[in-house]
Design a protein around this motif. Structure first.
Motif, mmCIF file in Angstrom:
data_model
loop_
_atom_site.group_PDB
_atom_site.id
_atom_site.type_symbol
_atom_site.label_atom_id
_atom_site.label_comp_id
_atom_site.label_asym_id
_atom_site.label_seq_id
_atom_site.Cartn_x
_atom_site.Cartn_y
_atom_site.Cartn_z
ATOM 1 N N THR A 82 0.844 -1.196 0.000
ATOM 2 C CA THR A 82 0.000 0.000 0.000
ATOM 3 C C THR A 82 0.884 1.254 0.000
ATOM 4 O OG1 THR A 82 -0.005 0.131 2.402
ATOM 5 C CG2 THR A 82 -1.775 -1.175 1.377
ATOM 6 N N PRO A 83 0.321 2.390 -0.463
ATOM 7 C CA PRO A 83 1.067 3.643 -0.390
ATOM 8 C C PRO A 83 1.483 3.979 1.051
ATOM 9 C CG PRO A 83 -0.906 3.934 -1.740
ATOM 10 C CD PRO A 83 -0.985 2.554 -1.139
ATOM 11 N N GLU A 84 0.664 3.571 2.028
ATOM 12 C CA GLU A 84 1.023 3.841 3.432
ATOM 13 C C GLU A 84 2.285 3.067 3.806
ATOM 14 O OE1 GLU A 84 -2.140 2.934 2.459
ATOM 15 O OE2 GLU A 84 -2.801 5.029 2.533
ATOM 16 N N ALA A 85 2.338 1.789 3.397
ATOM 17 C CA ALA A 85 3.505 0.961 3.744
ATOM 18 C C ALA A 85 4.766 1.481 3.052
ATOM 19 C CB ALA A 85 3.247 -0.494 3.366
ATOM 20 N N SER A 86 4.671 1.852 1.769
ATOM 21 C CA SER A 86 5.891 2.332 1.099
ATOM 22 C C SER A 86 6.280 3.708 1.622
ATOM 23 C CB SER A 86 5.743 2.313 -0.422
ATOM 24 O OG SER A 86 4.580 2.942 -0.830
ATOM 25 N N GLY A 87 5.259 4.541 1.959
ATOM 26 C CA GLY A 87 5.560 5.846 2.552
ATOM 27 C C GLY A 87 6.293 5.692 3.879
ATOM 28 N N ALA A 88 5.890 4.692 4.671
ATOM 29 C CA ALA A 88 6.527 4.478 5.978
ATOM 30 C C ALA A 88 8.001 4.078 5.809
ATOM 31 C CB ALA A 88 5.772 3.413 6.764
ATOM 32 N N ILE A 89 8.301 3.296 4.770
ATOM 33 C CA ILE A 89 9.695 2.895 4.528
ATOM 34 C C ILE A 89 10.535 4.128 4.167
ATOM 35 C CG2 ILE A 89 11.227 1.585 3.004
ATOM 36 C CD1 ILE A 89 8.978 -0.461 2.701
ATOM 37 N N LEU A 90 10.013 4.941 3.256
ATOM 38 C CA LEU A 90 10.774 6.134 2.857
ATOM 39 C C LEU A 90 10.977 7.072 4.047
ATOM 40 C CD1 LEU A 90 9.533 7.070 -0.701
ATOM 41 C CD2 LEU A 90 11.878 6.644 0.029
ATOM 42 N N GLN A 91 9.952 7.190 4.884
ATOM 43 C CA GLN A 91 10.067 8.074 6.047
ATOM 44 C C GLN A 91 11.112 7.530 7.035
ATOM 45 O OE1 GLN A 91 8.446 11.077 6.093
ATOM 46 N NE2 GLN A 91 9.905 11.463 7.738
ATOM 47 N N TRP A 92 11.159 6.212 7.170
ATOM 48 C CA TRP A 92 12.138 5.602 8.084
ATOM 49 C C TRP A 92 13.559 5.949 7.646
ATOM 50 C CZ3 TRP A 92 16.273 2.321 8.039
ATOM 51 C CH2 TRP A 92 16.655 1.736 9.251
ATOM 52 N N PHE A 93 13.840 5.789 6.348
ATOM 53 C CA PHE A 93 15.196 6.108 5.861
ATOM 54 C C PHE A 93 15.466 7.609 5.969
ATOM 55 C CE2 PHE A 93 14.918 1.908 3.819
ATOM 56 C CZ PHE A 93 16.177 1.425 4.101
ATOM 57 N N THR A 94 14.465 8.424 5.648
ATOM 58 C CA THR A 94 14.638 9.875 5.742
ATOM 59 C C THR A 94 15.020 10.253 7.170
ATOM 60 O OG1 THR A 94 12.925 10.114 4.045
ATOM 61 C CG2 THR A 94 13.516 12.097 5.279
ATOM 62 N N ASP A 95 14.281 9.750 8.146
ATOM 63 C CA ASP A 95 14.540 10.068 9.552
ATOM 64 C C ASP A 95 15.896 9.525 9.994
ATOM 65 O OD1 ASP A 95 12.056 11.192 9.642
ATOM 66 O OD2 ASP A 95 11.089 9.486 10.640
ATOM 67 N N TYR A 96 16.182 8.286 9.587
ATOM 68 C CA TYR A 96 17.413 7.658 10.053
ATOM 69 C C TYR A 96 18.637 8.476 9.641
ATOM 70 C CZ TYR A 96 21.055 4.247 10.862
ATOM 71 O OH TYR A 96 22.197 3.647 11.300
ATOM 72 N N PHE A 97 18.679 8.870 8.363
ATOM 73 C CA PHE A 97 19.870 9.592 7.908
ATOM 74 C C PHE A 97 19.857 11.040 8.349
ATOM 75 C CE2 PHE A 97 20.079 5.796 5.357
ATOM 76 C CZ PHE A 97 21.401 5.467 5.554
ATOM 77 N N GLN A 98 18.686 11.608 8.480
ATOM 78 C CA GLN A 98 18.559 12.967 9.004
ATOM 79 C C GLN A 98 19.148 13.033 10.412
ATOM 80 O OE1 GLN A 98 16.710 15.089 7.087
ATOM 81 N NE2 GLN A 98 16.375 16.855 8.371
ATOM 82 N N ASN A 99 18.873 11.992 11.200
ATOM 83 C CA ASN A 99 19.279 12.023 12.603
ATOM 84 C C ASN A 99 20.708 11.570 12.826
ATOM 85 O OD1 ASN A 99 16.726 12.850 13.206
ATOM 86 N ND2 ASN A 99 15.971 10.780 13.636
ATOM 87 N N ASN A 100 21.262 10.817 11.849
ATOM 88 C CA ASN A 100 22.562 10.201 12.113
ATOM 89 C C ASN A 100 23.745 10.821 11.406
ATOM 90 O OD1 ASN A 100 22.451 7.774 13.894
ATOM 91 N ND2 ASN A 100 20.700 7.442 12.565
ATOM 92 N N GLN A 101 23.492 11.505 10.290
ATOM 93 C CA GLN A 101 24.645 11.843 9.474
ATOM 94 C C GLN A 101 25.115 13.275 9.653
ATOM 95 O OE1 GLN A 101 24.406 10.747 5.450
ATOM 96 N NE2 GLN A 101 24.281 8.586 5.930
ATOM 97 N N PRO A 102 26.396 13.454 9.912
ATOM 98 C CA PRO A 102 26.935 14.802 9.918
ATOM 99 C C PRO A 102 26.987 15.330 8.486
ATOM 100 C CG PRO A 102 28.707 13.208 10.185
ATOM 101 C CD PRO A 102 27.433 12.425 10.113
ATOM 102 N N SER A 103 26.815 16.638 8.325
ATOM 103 C CA SER A 103 26.741 17.194 6.984
ATOM 104 C C SER A 103 28.106 17.666 6.509
ATOM 105 C CB SER A 103 25.762 18.360 6.996
ATOM 106 O OG SER A 103 25.839 19.044 5.788
ATOM 107 N N ARG A 104 28.923 16.728 6.048
ATOM 108 C CA ARG A 104 30.181 17.119 5.420
ATOM 109 C C ARG A 104 30.595 16.068 4.397
ATOM 110 N NH1 ARG A 104 33.227 13.858 8.939
ATOM 111 N NH2 ARG A 104 32.355 13.874 11.006
ATOM 112 N N ASP A 105 31.493 16.434 3.515
ATOM 113 C CA ASP A 105 32.032 15.495 2.522
ATOM 114 C C ASP A 105 30.966 14.849 1.645
ATOM 115 O OD1 ASP A 105 34.201 15.990 4.052
ATOM 116 O OD2 ASP A 105 34.268 14.015 4.982
ATOM 117 N N GLY A 106 29.867 15.507 1.435
ATOM 118 C CA GLY A 106 28.842 14.865 0.618
ATOM 119 C C GLY A 106 28.112 13.773 1.372
ATOM 120 N N ARG A 107 28.422 13.632 2.668
ATOM 121 C CA ARG A 107 27.699 12.634 3.459
ATOM 122 C C ARG A 107 26.309 13.153 3.775
ATOM 123 N NH1 ARG A 107 32.247 10.795 7.808
ATOM 124 N NH2 ARG A 107 33.748 10.078 6.282
ATOM 125 N N GLY A 108 25.449 12.260 4.179
ATOM 126 C CA GLY A 108 24.103 12.686 4.532
ATOM 127 C C GLY A 108 23.193 12.751 3.333
#
Ligand code: SAM
Length: 340
Positions: free
Chosen positions: A200-226
């Protein structure tokens, strides 16, 4: 024989994708030395009609172009990157990258699919020297989770039902194996090749949101990281006359398409990413890609491979498949500083 039902019907689509790819390889459209060890008895199956072979060729070339472009960009930036392929099935992309010009840019490659599919793939990998030798030293390659998973320094294969809440289905990315498959600090590319239509669109939306949040919260913004990138290949515009034929053909095989409800239009495809706050998203149909992006000399070459008299029918089919890709940039440095 009986037509598979429920999830077995969805899993059977992997065999179709693999047989279509092998058919295109046998006919000379594509080169792929890894499909035979991954899908052993497939060469006994009949070849696909020219229209399907051409569609497989355009899809494969377009995805390769985007993935290789991503790897080349990482190389330019001097950072390694990781790729996560969701609903990877019998895909051979990891091995093709591992033997290709961008192999040094790839730090990690993770594949996720149903346990029935990953178990079969893990066994095929263990059986084939051509496949397993590219994963590292034999002592660094381990089966896991009752044979449904496989771990190596560069490649991980994980079992999950992607329709479950991501905190559950994607947990193995952070916990499985001798070390967690997903690295929090690398630019990351997500590939959804012909899989989101089965949830469902809800299930695929939840996956994209999980990755968005994970990298938003974990990655420092340098060297093209993040940087988070994603590629989606999917059917769309299934509400028109031809689309309905496609849906009915799948229904006859017990495959339902919750991800195609309501039927997305071409214009709506980029919202897949934009609704999660991603910065850039673009889509192209396979019809447009064939016309505008495939090298004329390549089109000439494949036109010699077999006769296709129905160019209109080909364009009609290709107009119902699209590739959408998007990028989420790291938070602005200022904003990051404020959060530090
Ligand atoms: N990505 C591969 C390719 O393009 O060659 C395989 C595509 S195949 C059409 C769809 C794949 O998605 C199958 O391998 C299927 O098992 C997997 N899949 C579908 N729904 C899934 C789910 N809920 N969880 C995990 N995998 C799923």
């Amino acid at each position: 024989s009986r037509v598979p039902e429920g999830d077995a019907a969805i899993r059977a689509t992997d065999n179709d994708a693999a047989l279509a790819r092998l058919s295109a390889v046998r006919k000379g459209y594509l080169t792929d030395p890894f499909i035979t060890p991954l899908v052993p008895r497939a060469h006994l199956e009949p070849l696909r009609p020219p229209l399907i072979n051409i569609g497989t060729y355009v899809r494969s070339e377009a995805l390769d172009e985007l993935v290789n472009g991503w790897l080349a960009l990482s190389q330019q930036e001097g950072v390694k990157c990781q790729i996560v392929s969701l609903g990877a099935g019998s895909d051979t992309r990891f091995w093709r990258i591992a033997t290709g010009p961008n192999q040094d840019t790839l730090a990690r490659y993770i594949e996720i699919d149903f346990p029935e599919i990953t178990t079969k793939k893990a066994m095929a990998i263990r059986k084939s020297k051509d496949l397993s030798s590219l994963l590292g030293k034999p002592e660094d390659v381990h089966l896991g989770n009752g044979g449904t998973a496989l771990h190596s320094p560069v490649y991980s294969l994980l079992a999950a039902d992607l329709r479950r809440p991501p905190a559950e289905s994607l947990a193995p990315l952070l916990t499985a194996g001798p070390e967690p498959p997903l690295a929090p600090h690398l630019p990351t590319l997500l590939i959804f090749e012909c899989v989101l239509v089965y949830m469902t669109p809800e299930a695929s939306g939840a996956i994209l949101q999980w990755f968005t949040d994970y990298f938003q919260n974990n990655q420092p913004s340098r060297d093209g990281r993040g940087v988070l990138g994603s590629i989606v290949y999917e059917m769309f515009a299934l509400g028109d006359q031809f689309g309905k034929v496609m849906v009915n053909n799948l229904k006859a095989r017990n495959v339902t398409l919750p991800g195609a409800e309501p039927y997305p239009t071409f214009e709506s495809l980029p919202t897949r990413f934009l609704q999660h706050g991603w910065d850039v998203a673009r889509a192209l149909t396979l019809k447009d890609i064939r016309r505008d992006y495939i090298d004329p000399s390549e089109l000439e070459r494949i036109s010699q491979l077999e006769m296709l008299d129905e160019i209109e029918e080909l364009e009609l089919v290709l107009a119902h498949y699209a590739i959408t890709w998007g990028v989420k940039l790291p938070p602005a440095t200022g904003e990051l500083k404020a959060r530090w």
